[in-house]
Every structure is written in structure tokens, then in C-alpha cells.
Design an enzyme around this catalytic site. Structure first.
Site, PDB file in Angstrom:
ATOM      1  N   CYS A   1       0.813  -1.223   0.000  1.00 32.00           N
ATOM      2  CA  CYS A   1       0.000   0.000   0.000  1.00 32.00           C
ATOM      3  C   CYS A   1       0.845   1.271   0.000  1.00 32.00           C
ATOM      4  O   CYS A   1       0.310   2.366  -0.120  1.00 32.00           O
ATOM      5  CB  CYS A   1      -0.928   0.007   1.208  1.00 32.00           C
TER       6      CYS A   1
ATOM      7  N   CYS B   1     -13.020   0.898   8.469  1.00 34.25           N
ATOM      8  CA  CYS B   1     -12.246   0.324   7.349  1.00 34.25           C
ATOM      9  C   CYS B   1     -12.407   1.206   6.113  1.00 34.25           C
ATOM     10  O   CYS B   1     -13.508   1.686   5.830  1.00 34.25           O
ATOM     11  CB  CYS B   1     -12.762  -1.075   6.992  1.00 34.25           C
TER      12      CYS B   1
ATOM     13  N   LYS C   1     -10.042   6.566   4.293  1.00 32.28           N
ATOM     14  CA  LYS C   1     -11.391   6.191   4.723  1.00 32.28           C
ATOM     15  C   LYS C   1     -12.487   6.761   3.833  1.00 32.28           C
ATOM     16  O   LYS C   1     -13.390   6.045   3.414  1.00 32.28           O
ATOM     17  CB  LYS C   1     -11.609   6.662   6.178  1.00 32.28           C
TER      18      LYS C   1
ATOM     19  N   HIS D   1      -8.969   4.294  -1.266  1.00 30.79           N
ATOM     20  CA  HIS D   1      -7.642   3.691  -1.144  1.00 30.79           C
ATOM     21  C   HIS D   1      -7.354   2.750  -2.330  1.00 30.79           C
ATOM     22  O   HIS D   1      -7.323   1.537  -2.176  1.00 30.79           O
ATOM     23  CB  HIS D   1      -7.538   2.954   0.193  1.00 30.79           C
TER      24      HIS D   1
END
Lengths: 392, 392
Positions: free
Chosen positions: A86, A209, A331, A335
């Protein structure tokens, strides 16, 4: 060591785009980055490129870097794909800075992309698992949210951090994302919404998440020798730091912090010659709400164990003393893995160049970006500083 | 720009190793590299690492860099995974050089690995296809050998290159590989063997194709500021160049050369301030026999179209005027994708430090490595030069 400067940055919207490809999203980001350069930039000026992607799904798994740069007309420009899960494009930005400082390039493109929403949720879970440790985590059944849930549990146990404090991260980031036209989940959420969401991996619920996203982002880094050609308001790369650690969370001594983030931040602060946390705003890696709380501590924004109280105090809200994730963060903004690090730099550029629209901070001069790979196998921190007559 | 130096390099054997893992192979390579440093090196000295791998198969697809560096005790050292298909670790070496020249690191590890032999041949074909273009090549049924077969056909058609000349590449490289204890196919082959092998992708037969391999390789690059701590016989990185191009062969104007190789070589020669081809030996990217012939021309070792005659003349044999692939090359030594570029640097280090055993050249002072990603979507060239009292 030559100084490096950020002269432009841009991104595609983040979201689910069934009619787009990884190439078309990258093109949108590249064109937005070029467009943002105050005095303009020609594609011919670009000496080198670094592209970050995890390669989720069955797309161009080898040579994804040249595959996107050729699509924007940079097919003769040396391009290297960089990947640290990431943190892929956070490290691409770092490589662009190294290339400039090395004297081997004057104008360098750093970007990233991911397309994730065209897979089944099982496939996504499989692919995302590759950002965790494979042999003893993923293949043993631990999901990626499960890994962060363990960190959340440990922090709650050690410091009394609460679910409500986790939810406050979501409320804050959604409030910011609602002001960002590029955000995937660009709506506000109440504390009650965040508290009542279904559980994903206890203690983390859906609002703790980040979503699964498609998107791309690009930044343009240049040397001190050419910066004046592109802008009259230079933004200097004041600091850059990187850290690495064991890939598996289970191999670490403690679950209540991310040593790679601490290491990266320490190096970046040292290069920038500033005290830990001495920044006007920050984009931090909030893939899960607990990750933002850990970042507060790892980056020195508050004392160890105080992150829950820190978010509760409102200090990191848009109007707080140290706004965090003004873009909406992972959030709310989204992402798309390989795009995330470069996308954070887009927000830093917008805030420092006064082009952040409804979420613009009042004349910030120093911003930080923090991008984490996996559960902390790698991390990278950048400090960007607007040059003024005082600090130039 | 600080000068960078190659102070050590080592590799695992290349071959099929069902009892080894990607981690254990990397450890073997790392330990061999450390062992090769004339005055010794401690792991604590390493400031940064770059690791190349294509990630073939279902192993650690995200964060494979930190996954191997943690295994050799470098878990606190910033590590970045670099990937440009088969040129992954050639680019890792280049990033190590940039890191040193940038002033951000003094001692940098560049390595690579791949484990490929534990998959079915169908799976291997699928995964190797990712080094070609995905959308209009791989998914349309073009294999990777098929892509190079098209280049061979084009070269034969344009310049009268023959199958026998292709076979002579195999004969030469096997003769060299038979002298290399790390070679996967360390046996000699006759011209008749090479000519009579079964067809893989016409006009390429089995002896015109490199094998599928497991293996790892590492190189250690340091700055001019610390080189004297590690060696009394410094090997300078005289030149480094990179090139990129369209990923798909079908998108290029001509199939009889690799523009990315030409671009990389030109940049490396310019930095090294030498004429094209002014080297004592070279390791070139012979994934297929035609690739070595194209390299002769792209790197300026002979005129355009003359590569077939050049190999036939014996010029590139161990005792020739410009020995090429003294290690055995990808054909005989093997081609564990992510290891290959760093593995070429291992051979350059051995030849320049006089440790190449039975295949040692007589006191060479300048060697070149050439690593290609895919069918030429990316390429990287390095020139290494032994410092003598004359050229220091």
C-alpha cells in the site's frame, strides 16, 4: 545533495469506475498533474518516471510502469515500477526525489494506480492478503482487516482506547471527504452511523475500514536547477524518510505501534531539521481507523497512548491545531492501493498551493505525508515546505 | 554527483531447487555477496536495499523486498521492491546507484530472486506472459517465446540471419556455462545438438530459449566516501543508463532492434565517456538466442545487421576480442527472472576482481551488463571499471 521540489500533482477521482481502465485513470491523473504546474510543463521535459502499483487482479503484472507511461506519451522515458504494497507510490515519490538528488534527472514523474472494484469480494480478499504476510498470515486465514483488528485490540487493552475514539476518526475523515470532489465516499457520517455499522473484524466495524477503490495519482518532482522554470512559489521537499520491518505482524515485539513509521518519521524530521510533529497538516495512512491513531503516536503528534484522546479533542479536525487527512484520507477519499501515496502528495500540493477548495487550510507552510505498506513492513514519510521569503 | 562503487556480489546456484524457498535462496546470495567484499562488511553497515522480483507464482506478492531482507537480518533497513519484468534487479542495481549518488545512502544492497520451477508449465506460461503485453499479446494467445520468434523472423528476413547463427549463441554460452559451477545447464552442447532440438516457437528451438529457473543474486554498491573501508581494488560504476518503450512488440515500428536497449546503452556510454562497445567483456540479456544477437547491434558491438556474422566469427567467445556472457548467460547459467540483472553484475564483479575461476578473462578492466524487461518495454545498462593507477 541537490534540493528537490514538488511543482505539481493531480489525481483521478477515486471510486468504482467500470468504464475506465488502469491506463485511462493514470492518464487523468497525469494530465491533472501537468495542468497543476503553475508555469506549465511539456511531456518532453520529463526525464524519468516511477510508478507504484500492487498489480491487484489479472492486469499487466509485469512492466505496469511502462504500460501506463507509454499511454500518456512518455514511452521513451525510463520508467521503473516500485512496489511496497500500500506504500507503492509513496516509495515512487521517494525514488523520484532520489533520482533528482542523484543528479541523474531534473524532472521526474512519480505516480501510482490500482483497479480493484472489478473483482469478486473473495478475489479482492485474496489479493489484498498479499499485502500481509503470506505464509503464516494469509494462508493461515488471517485477513488484512484481521491484522489491523489485532493492533486495535492491543491498543485498546494497553491504553484504554475506545471504539468511540475509532469511530471519531471516521466521522472526521468523512467530514473532510465531503468537501473533496475526488472522494469515493464523499458524504458525512454521524458518530451514531459510525458506531452502529456492522462488524468487519472485531473491534473494527465497516466505518473503521477504508473502501476498495479504483484510481490513480501523479506528482512531479524537479531539481533546484530547474524549479524556477516551473513555478514562482516553490514547494521544497524538506524531508524524506523510509523504514522497513518484518512483513508479518506476528513477528513483532509489540502491536501498539508501527516501528517502520517511527523510523521513517525520524529520518524525515532529521532531514527537514524540525521537531517531531512540527507540521501544519498531515495526510496519514488510515487504511483502518486504528492506523490513524497509531500514526498520531508514531509521527510524534501526541504522546504514546494518547491518540484516542487526541482525536477526541478535535485537534486533528479541519479547524484543529493539526488537521489530519484534510482530503478525507483513505477512509473517505478512498484507497486505490498503488495510487494512495502519490494521492497524499496531491493533497499536500493542493493545501500548500492554496487550491484545496472548500477544505483549504489558512495559509499552511509545511505538510507531511505518511504512507504504510502492509501492516508496517514498509513506511515512507515526506515533509513538504512552501518556500517563503522567511525560510527560503 | 558522488561516484558509486561495486564492492561485492554473489549469487545462489541457478536451477530447480524444490527444497529451497525464495528466502533461503536470497540468503545464500546475500551471504555470498557479503563474503566477496575484500575487506569485509557487517550487516549493520547497510543503509538501504532494493530488491527485484516479478513475483511469479503465489508467493509474497506484496512487500517481497522486506520479506527477504528481514530474513537476512536487515529488517530495520529501508527496502524497496523494484520491478520491470526480467530487468527487475538490473533496475534494483540502478536504484542502488541513484541512492548512493543522491547522498541519501552510503552502502546499498541490490538484489533479486525468483522461484519458478514449482509450477506447472501452463502456470509458468501464464505467469511469464505477464512480462509481455497483457491485453493484446498474452490474452490473445501470444506466448513470450512467440514474441521473440517474431523478432527472430524479422531479423532473418531483413539481414539474412540464419538458424545456425542462432544456434552458435547457444553453443558459445553453454561452453562458458560449463565452466561456471553456478550454472543451471552447465554442460556443453554441440552445434548439431543445438540445430536439431525441437521447435518451441518457429524459428526458435529449445536451444534458442533459456530455461525456467530458481535463484537469487545480490550486489553491494557504496559511495566514494566509504569505498576505501571495503576494498583496496575499487570497481567504479562508470556508467548507467536506462530506457523504456511500448510494452507490446506489436506497437513498435521495427522488430529488428530494441530501442530501449539502444537508449540505455547510449546513456551509459555517455556517462562513462567511452565509445559504444569499448568494453572488455559483457553480460547481455540472452533470454532467447535472437536477443543476444540484437544486443550486439543495440549495444554497438557490431554494425546493424551484422550480428549473425559477428557470433559466427568467434569474436564473442571466451577467447574472442569481446567475450559475451562468460557466465553462460541466461541460456546456460539460467534465468530466475528477478535475479538475472543482479546475477549479471555478479559475473562482472567476478571477472573484474579476478575470481571467475575457469572462465576468468585475462585482466579485464571494463565490463558491461545489459538487462531487458519483457520484449524491450524497459532496459538497463551498467558499465563497471576497475580503477587502476592509470584511470583512477
Amino acid at each position: 545533495m541537490r534540493d528537490a521540489y514538488l511543482i505539481g500533482a493531480g489525481q483521478s477521482p477515486y471510486g468504482a469506475f467500470p468504464d475506465e481502465s488502469y491506463r485511462s485513470l493514470f492518464r487523468t491523473a497525469y494530465e491533472a498533474a501537468v495542468e497543476s504546474v503553475p508555469n506549465g510543463l511539456e511531456s518532453d521535459d520529463v526525464d524519468e518516471a516511477f510508478v507504484g502499483t500492487l498489480g491487484v487482479g489479472g492486469r499487466q503484472l509485469g512492466l505496469p510502469g511502462p504500460a501506463v507511461t507509454e499511454h500518456v506519451g512518455l514511452d521513451g522515458v525510463p520508467c521503473t515500477r516500485v512496489e511496497n504494497a500500500c506504500a507503492a507510490s509513496g516509495f515512487a515519490v521517494r525514488q523520484a526525489i532520489q533520482a533528482v538528488k542523484s543528479g541523474m534527472a531534473d524532472v521526474v514523474l512519480a505516480g501510482g494506480f490500482e483497479v480493484m472494484t472489478d473483482m469478486s469480494s473473495d478475489a479482492t480478499k485474496y489479493w489484498l492478503g498479499v499485502s500481509g504476510e503470506t505464509e503464516w498470515e494469509r494462508l493461515s486465514g488471517t485477513t488484512f482487516s484481521g491484522v489491523y483488528a489485532q493492533m486495535a485490540s492491543a491498543h485498546m487493552d494497553a491504553y484504554g482506547t475506545t471504539r468511540e475514539q475509532l469511530s471519531r476518526v471516521a466521522v472526521k475523515n468523512h467530514a473532510n471527504g465531503a468537501k473533496n470532489p475526488h472522494a469515493q465516499l464523499g458524504f458525512e457520517c454521524s458518530l451514531e452511523d459510525a458506531q452502529s455499522a456492522p462488524v468487519v473484524a472485531d473491534p473494527l466495524n465497516l466505518y473503521h475500514c477504508c473502501p476498495t477503490s479504483d484510481g490513480a495519482a501523479c506528482a512531479l518532482i524537479v531539481s533546484e536547477d530547474v524549479v524556477d522554470d516551473y513555478t514562482d512559489e516553490p514547494i521544497r521537499v524538506a524531508g524524506v524518510g523510509a523504514g522497513s520491518d518484518t512483513v508479518g505482524l506476528f513477528q513483532r515485539d509489540s502491536y501498539t505501534g508501527v516501528p517502520a513509521s517511527q523510523q521513517a518519521a525520524e529520518a524525515a524530521y532529521e532531514m527537514a531539521e524540525i521537531e517531531p510533529g512540527a507540521v501544519d497538516f498531515a495526510e496519514v495512512h488510515d487504511c483502518f481507523a486504528i492506523a490513524e491513531l497509531l500514526a498520531y503516536e508514531d509521527l510524534g503528534f501526541c504522546e504514546k497512548g494518547d491518540a484516542g484522546a487526541f482525536v477526541e479533542s478535535g485537534a486533528t479536525r479541519l479547524e484543529g491545531e493539526l488537521p489530519v487527512n484534510t482530503s478525507g484520507g483513505l477512509k473517505s477519499k478512498g484507497h486505490p492501493i498503488g495510487a494512495t501515496g502519490a494521492g497524499q502528495v496531491v493533497e499536500a500540493f493542493k493545501q500548500l498551493s492554496g487550491t484545496a477548495g472548500d477544505r483549504q487550510l489558512e495559509n499552511p507552510t509545511r505538510g507531511l505525508t505518511h504512507n504504510v505498506g502492509g501492516s508496517g513492513g514498509a513506511a515512507v514519510v515526506h515533509v513538504f515546505e512552501k518556500e517563503t521569503e522567511v525560510n527560503a
